[in-house]
Motif scaffolding. Structure first.
Motif, short mmCIF file in Angstrom:
data_model
loop_
_atom_site.label_atom_id
_atom_site.label_comp_id
_atom_site.label_asym_id
_atom_site.label_seq_id
_atom_site.Cartn_x
_atom_site.Cartn_y
_atom_site.Cartn_z
N ASN A 1 0.81 -1.21 0.00
CA ASN A 1 0.00 0.00 0.00
C ASN A 1 0.85 1.27 0.00
O ASN A 1 0.31 2.37 -0.21
N ASP B 1 2.01 6.32 -1.93
CA ASP B 1 2.89 7.45 -1.58
C ASP B 1 4.00 7.60 -2.63
O ASP B 1 4.35 8.72 -3.01
N ASP C 1 -8.01 9.86 2.67
CA ASP C 1 -7.07 8.84 2.21
C ASP C 1 -5.89 8.83 3.18
O ASP C 1 -5.47 9.89 3.65
N PRO C 2 -5.33 7.63 3.47
CA PRO C 2 -4.17 7.59 4.36
C PRO C 2 -2.88 8.07 3.71
O PRO C 2 -1.89 8.31 4.42
N SER C 3 -2.86 8.21 2.39
CA SER C 3 -1.66 8.67 1.69
C SER C 3 -1.63 10.19 1.62
O SER C 3 -2.40 10.81 0.89
N VAL D 1 -6.23 13.78 5.38
CA VAL D 1 -5.39 12.59 5.52
C VAL D 1 -5.92 11.79 6.70
O VAL D 1 -5.85 12.21 7.85
N ALA D 2 -6.51 10.64 6.41
CA ALA D 2 -7.11 9.81 7.45
C ALA D 2 -7.35 8.42 6.88
O ALA D 2 -7.38 8.23 5.66
N ALA D 3 -7.53 7.45 7.77
CA ALA D 3 -7.77 6.07 7.36
C ALA D 3 -9.24 5.71 7.58
O ALA D 3 -9.89 6.24 8.49
N GLU E 1 -10.42 3.11 8.86
CA GLU E 1 -10.65 2.43 10.13
C GLU E 1 -10.94 3.40 11.28
O GLU E 1 -11.46 2.99 12.32
N ARG E 2 -10.61 4.69 11.09
CA ARG E 2 -10.83 5.68 12.15
C ARG E 2 -11.12 7.02 11.49
O ARG E 2 -10.22 7.83 11.27
#
Length: 250
Positions: free
Chosen positions: A5, A9, A75-77, A95-97, A99-100
């Motif tokens: 994943n 990035d 998005d976590p990226s 910027v966040a996932a 899951e949370r």
């Protein structure tokens, strides 16, 4: 073999560049998905609060924003979020996932996950958080990859393992992380999301032509954007490789 994943990035500054492998997810993929999702929205979408979970460079977020929706993309990226912000104003990117989610309960009319669910290690948490931020009666759009021998052949062997046809030299997908329709339906049900429809998602290009296009792209004779358009991805009859659908929050 573990999924890579981090590629989002490494390559995430080029989502909108047709020579970037991530641009394969635009072209007919964006058009095919959005055509289906738009057909489900029964009323005027102007003003709807929409959440894009795993927005990448903002392909689908921009489509919903053009309808007049108020879109939040997460998005976590951080690299991908930076690209999305530079490409379009008027969308709130974080910027966040999945899951949370840093968002309040029942804040959205629509949420969606595309090219996401088969990449997460905690599917239950992602679905639980999605359900939490949806209002009662809200719509959840999704697509993902079925765990079948057909998906192993197409998306693992042809698109990833075989030297002549693979799209990128890394592990984009792990077959064990693919999700059957029954598994996804059960997870959604546990979190108050009732599946209303499932339909196939895939290329409508003939198979031999598609393999040849993969070879040509690998040789640098086609851009990833042109390959995506030639694939003519959209709604198909079978669910054996990829599928999409929608659920409603109780």
């Amino acid at each position: 073999m573990s999924i890579d994943n981090d590629v989002y990035d490494r390559l995430g500054d080029g989502w909108w560049d047709e020579h970037n492998p991530l641009n394969l997810l635009h072209g007919s993929f964006t058009a095919g998905r959005f055509e289906y999702f738009r057909s489900i929205l029964a009323r005027d979408p102007d003003g709807l609060r929409v959440l894009d979970i795993g927005c990448g460079g903002g392909f689908l977020a921009e489509e919903f924003a053009r309808l007049g929706c108020r879109v939040v993309g997460i998005d976590p990226s951080a690299v991908s979020i930076g690209t999305a912000r530079r490409h379009a104003a008027g969308i709130d990117y974080l910027v966040a996932a999945g899951e949370r989610l840093p968002l309040r309960d029942s804040a959205f009319d629509v949420a969606y996950c595309c090219d996401v669910l088969e990449h997460v290690t905690d599917l239950e948490s992602v679905v639980a958080e999605t359900a939490r931020v949806l209002r009662p009666g809200g719509l959840y759009f999704f697509d993902t990859i079925n765990r079948t021998l057909a998906s192993k052949l197409v998306l693992i062997k042809v698109a990833q393992d075989w030297r002549l046809t693979r799209m990128i030299d890394t592990t984009l997908h792990v077959w064990d992380m693919f999700i059957t329709p029954d598994e996804l339906t059960a997870v959604l049900r546990r979190h108050g999301l009732r599946v209303d429809e499932l339909t196939g998602l895939g290329p409508r290009r003939n198979k031999l032509g598609l393999v040849w296009d993969f070879v040509q792209t690998r040789r640098g004779r086609l851009t990833y954007g042109e390959l995506s358009r030639r694939m003519d991805t959209g709604r198909v009859r079978g669910l054996q490789v990829s599928y999409m659908g929608f659920a409603i929050k109780a």
